[in-house]
Scaffold this motif. Structure first.
Motif, PDB file in Angstrom:
ATOM      1  N   ILE A 162      -5.660 -64.813 -37.814  1.00 36.20           N
ATOM      2  CA  ILE A 162      -4.867 -63.863 -38.591  1.00 36.20           C
ATOM      3  C   ILE A 162      -5.027 -64.204 -40.068  1.00 36.20           C
ATOM      4  CG2 ILE A 162      -2.542 -63.027 -39.078  1.00 36.20           C
ATOM      5  CD1 ILE A 162      -1.875 -63.886 -36.157  1.00 36.20           C
ATOM      6  N   ASP A 163      -5.574 -63.262 -40.823  1.00 33.04           N
ATOM      7  CA  ASP A 163      -5.773 -63.469 -42.261  1.00 33.04           C
ATOM      8  C   ASP A 163      -4.515 -63.021 -43.006  1.00 33.04           C
ATOM      9  OD1 ASP A 163      -6.539 -63.627 -44.885  1.00 33.04           O
ATOM     10  OD2 ASP A 163      -8.472 -62.651 -44.586  1.00 33.04           O
ATOM     11  N   LEU A 164      -3.742 -63.978 -43.461  1.00 35.23           N
ATOM     12  CA  LEU A 164      -2.494 -63.689 -44.152  1.00 35.23           C
ATOM     13  C   LEU A 164      -2.736 -62.872 -45.422  1.00 35.23           C
ATOM     14  CD1 LEU A 164       0.568 -64.064 -44.276  1.00 35.23           C
ATOM     15  CD2 LEU A 164       0.168 -66.240 -45.455  1.00 35.23           C
ATOM     16  N   ALA A 165      -3.821 -63.132 -46.116  1.00 34.61           N
ATOM     17  CA  ALA A 165      -4.131 -62.375 -47.337  1.00 34.61           C
ATOM     18  C   ALA A 165      -4.276 -60.885 -47.037  1.00 34.61           C
ATOM     19  CB  ALA A 165      -5.397 -62.919 -47.994  1.00 34.61           C
ATOM     20  N   ARG A 166      -4.952 -60.574 -45.976  1.00 38.06           N
ATOM     21  CA  ARG A 166      -5.135 -59.159 -45.605  1.00 38.06           C
ATOM     22  C   ARG A 166      -3.822 -58.512 -45.193  1.00 38.06           C
ATOM     23  NH1 ARG A 166     -10.926 -57.711 -43.558  1.00 38.06           N
ATOM     24  NH2 ARG A 166      -9.783 -55.784 -43.296  1.00 38.06           N
ATOM     25  N   LEU A 167      -2.970 -59.264 -44.477  1.00 41.51           N
ATOM     26  CA  LEU A 167      -1.672 -58.721 -44.104  1.00 41.51           C
ATOM     27  C   LEU A 167      -0.849 -58.386 -45.345  1.00 41.51           C
ATOM     28  CD1 LEU A 167      -0.507 -60.988 -41.129  1.00 41.51           C
ATOM     29  CD2 LEU A 167      -1.370 -58.643 -41.024  1.00 41.51           C
ATOM     30  N   LEU A 168      -0.861 -59.280 -46.318  1.00 38.58           N
ATOM     31  CA  LEU A 168      -0.091 -59.050 -47.540  1.00 38.58           C
ATOM     32  C   LEU A 168      -0.621 -57.858 -48.327  1.00 38.58           C
ATOM     33  CD1 LEU A 168       0.534 -62.746 -48.632  1.00 38.58           C
ATOM     34  CD2 LEU A 168       2.143 -61.176 -47.522  1.00 38.58           C
ATOM     35  N   ILE A 169      -1.936 -57.688 -48.340  1.00 42.83           N
ATOM     36  CA  ILE A 169      -2.519 -56.515 -48.985  1.00 42.83           C
ATOM     37  C   ILE A 169      -2.114 -55.247 -48.249  1.00 42.83           C
ATOM     38  CG2 ILE A 169      -4.704 -55.297 -49.416  1.00 42.83           C
ATOM     39  CD1 ILE A 169      -5.910 -58.075 -50.098  1.00 42.83           C
ATOM     40  N   ALA A 212       0.969 -54.349 -40.092  1.00 42.98           N
ATOM     41  CA  ALA A 212       1.032 -55.671 -40.717  1.00 42.98           C
ATOM     42  C   ALA A 212       2.454 -56.239 -40.643  1.00 42.98           C
ATOM     43  CB  ALA A 212       0.551 -55.590 -42.167  1.00 42.98           C
ATOM     44  N   LYS A 213       3.440 -55.409 -40.878  1.00 40.90           N
ATOM     45  CA  LYS A 213       4.836 -55.861 -40.792  1.00 40.90           C
ATOM     46  C   LYS A 213       5.194 -56.264 -39.363  1.00 40.90           C
ATOM     47  CE  LYS A 213       7.981 -53.962 -43.459  1.00 40.90           C
ATOM     48  NZ  LYS A 213       8.860 -52.957 -44.088  1.00 40.90           N
ATOM     49  N   GLU A 214       4.651 -55.544 -38.378  1.00 39.49           N
ATOM     50  CA  GLU A 214       4.886 -55.905 -36.977  1.00 39.49           C
ATOM     51  C   GLU A 214       4.275 -57.267 -36.652  1.00 39.49           C
ATOM     52  OE1 GLU A 214       3.244 -52.672 -34.695  1.00 39.49           O
ATOM     53  OE2 GLU A 214       4.887 -51.303 -35.225  1.00 39.49           O
ATOM     54  N   ILE A 215       3.089 -57.518 -37.180  1.00 41.96           N
ATOM     55  CA  ILE A 215       2.439 -58.817 -36.951  1.00 41.96           C
ATOM     56  C   ILE A 215       3.276 -59.938 -37.553  1.00 41.96           C
ATOM     57  CG2 ILE A 215       0.420 -60.221 -37.533  1.00 41.96           C
ATOM     58  CD1 ILE A 215      -1.247 -57.588 -37.289  1.00 41.96           C
ATOM     59  N   ILE A 216       3.741 -59.750 -38.775  1.00 45.38           N
ATOM     60  CA  ILE A 216       4.560 -60.782 -39.437  1.00 45.38           C
ATOM     61  C   ILE A 216       5.868 -60.996 -38.672  1.00 45.38           C
ATOM     62  CG2 ILE A 216       5.870 -61.302 -41.549  1.00 45.38           C
ATOM     63  CD1 ILE A 216       3.350 -61.075 -42.915  1.00 45.38           C
ATOM     64  N   GLU A 217       6.461 -59.934 -38.189  1.00 43.86           N
ATOM     65  CA  GLU A 217       7.687 -60.057 -37.406  1.00 43.86           C
ATOM     66  C   GLU A 217       7.421 -60.826 -36.108  1.00 43.86           C
ATOM     67  OE1 GLU A 217      10.797 -57.073 -35.228  1.00 43.86           O
ATOM     68  OE2 GLU A 217      10.181 -56.566 -37.277  1.00 43.86           O
ATOM     69  N   SER A 263       7.195 -64.471 -36.879  1.00 40.99           N
ATOM     70  CA  SER A 263       8.538 -64.999 -37.117  1.00 40.99           C
ATOM     71  C   SER A 263       9.314 -65.205 -35.816  1.00 40.99           C
ATOM     72  CB  SER A 263       9.297 -64.048 -38.036  1.00 40.99           C
ATOM     73  OG  SER A 263      10.586 -64.521 -38.290  1.00 40.99           O
ATOM     74  N   ASP A 264       9.102 -64.318 -34.855  1.00 41.48           N
ATOM     75  CA  ASP A 264       9.815 -64.396 -33.578  1.00 41.48           C
ATOM     76  C   ASP A 264       9.188 -65.382 -32.592  1.00 41.48           C
ATOM     77  OD1 ASP A 264      11.569 -62.475 -34.505  1.00 41.48           O
ATOM     78  OD2 ASP A 264      10.627 -60.822 -33.415  1.00 41.48           O
ATOM     79  N   ASN A 265       7.972 -65.810 -32.838  1.00 34.65           N
ATOM     80  CA  ASN A 265       7.237 -66.655 -31.884  1.00 34.65           C
ATOM     81  C   ASN A 265       6.538 -67.814 -32.598  1.00 34.65           C
ATOM     82  OD1 ASN A 265       7.476 -64.929 -29.332  1.00 34.65           O
ATOM     83  ND2 ASN A 265       6.736 -63.471 -30.865  1.00 34.65           N
ATOM     84  N   LEU A 266       7.256 -68.565 -33.380  1.00 35.66           N
ATOM     85  CA  LEU A 266       6.681 -69.614 -34.220  1.00 35.66           C
ATOM     86  C   LEU A 266       5.817 -70.615 -33.455  1.00 35.66           C
ATOM     87  CD1 LEU A 266       9.700 -70.356 -36.592  1.00 35.66           C
ATOM     88  CD2 LEU A 266       7.655 -68.989 -37.078  1.00 35.66           C
ATOM     89  N   SER A 267       6.197 -70.923 -32.228  1.00 36.97           N
ATOM     90  CA  SER A 267       5.464 -71.948 -31.475  1.00 36.97           C
ATOM     91  C   SER A 267       4.054 -71.503 -31.078  1.00 36.97           C
ATOM     92  CB  SER A 267       6.245 -72.377 -30.238  1.00 36.97           C
ATOM     93  OG  SER A 267       6.407 -71.286 -29.368  1.00 36.97           O
ATOM     94  N   GLU A 268       3.747 -70.225 -31.226  1.00 33.83           N
ATOM     95  CA  GLU A 268       2.418 -69.720 -30.875  1.00 33.83           C
ATOM     96  C   GLU A 268       1.439 -69.743 -32.049  1.00 33.83           C
ATOM     97  OE1 GLU A 268       2.719 -65.876 -29.051  1.00 33.83           O
ATOM     98  OE2 GLU A 268       4.421 -66.494 -27.819  1.00 33.83           O
ATOM     99  N   TYR A 269       1.885 -70.227 -33.226  1.00 34.20           N
ATOM    100  CA  TYR A 269       1.076 -70.100 -34.435  1.00 34.20           C
ATOM    101  C   TYR A 269       0.842 -71.432 -35.135  1.00 34.20           C
ATOM    102  CZ  TYR A 269       1.811 -65.144 -33.858  1.00 34.20           C
ATOM    103  OH  TYR A 269       1.815 -63.883 -33.353  1.00 34.20           O
TER     104      TYR A 269
END
Length: 155
Positions: free
Chosen positions: A143-150, A14-19, A22-28
């Protein structure tokens, strides 16, 4: 594998996905929507979609699709929206799905939009009910942000 090591593995992923986000903002893109109450539905119909907002992460520009915006452009008074709701909802979803077609290569960040009750499938279903043909967003791009945070912080 122990529960602790499974938890650590999920947390790391999950931390890798968030990183990566952050590193590829234009793709999201970030998406959220609103709909009628789930509890006050006449005859068990699915909730009507009332608005959808999509935001580019890179530049914070947002696109809004809403019943009230369509009604205003058509000169329909707020007091008359209920009489034209299906037509307005369909036109709003037409606009939204035109946007989707242009952004099928993007990753879509959402919160709990995972099923027919509330999510991409609910939006697709409403569009089908109104006679539309939804453009499908690949599930691998959601990408479900809620699941990443959990996964990172626990329940």
């Amino acid at each position: 594998m122990s529960k602790a090591s499974q938890r650590n593995k999920k947390r790391k992923k999950a931390k890798e996905i968030i990183e990566n986000i952050s590193d590829n903002l234009s793709e999201y893109l970030i998406i959220h929507y609103s709909c009628e109450s789930f509890f006050n539905l006449p005859q068990g119909n699915t909730p009507r979609i009332t608005s959808i907002a999509v935001r580019y992460l890179r530049n914070a520009q947002s696109h809004s699709f809403s019943i009230h915006k369509i009604a205003e452009l058509k000169g329909i008074l707020p007091s008359q929206i209920n009489q034209h709701y299906n037509q307005l909802e369909k036109e709003m979803l037409d606009e939204y799905f035109e946007f989707v077609k242009k952004h099928l290569d993007k990753n879509w960040i959402h919160i709990n939009m995972r099923n027919i009750n509330f999510g991409f499938e609910a939006i697709n279903h409403r569009y089908k009910v109104l006679g539309g043909n939804p453009t499908q967003i690949n599930d691998n791009l959601k990408i479900d942000l809620a699941r990443l945070l959990i996964d990172i912080y626990g329940k």
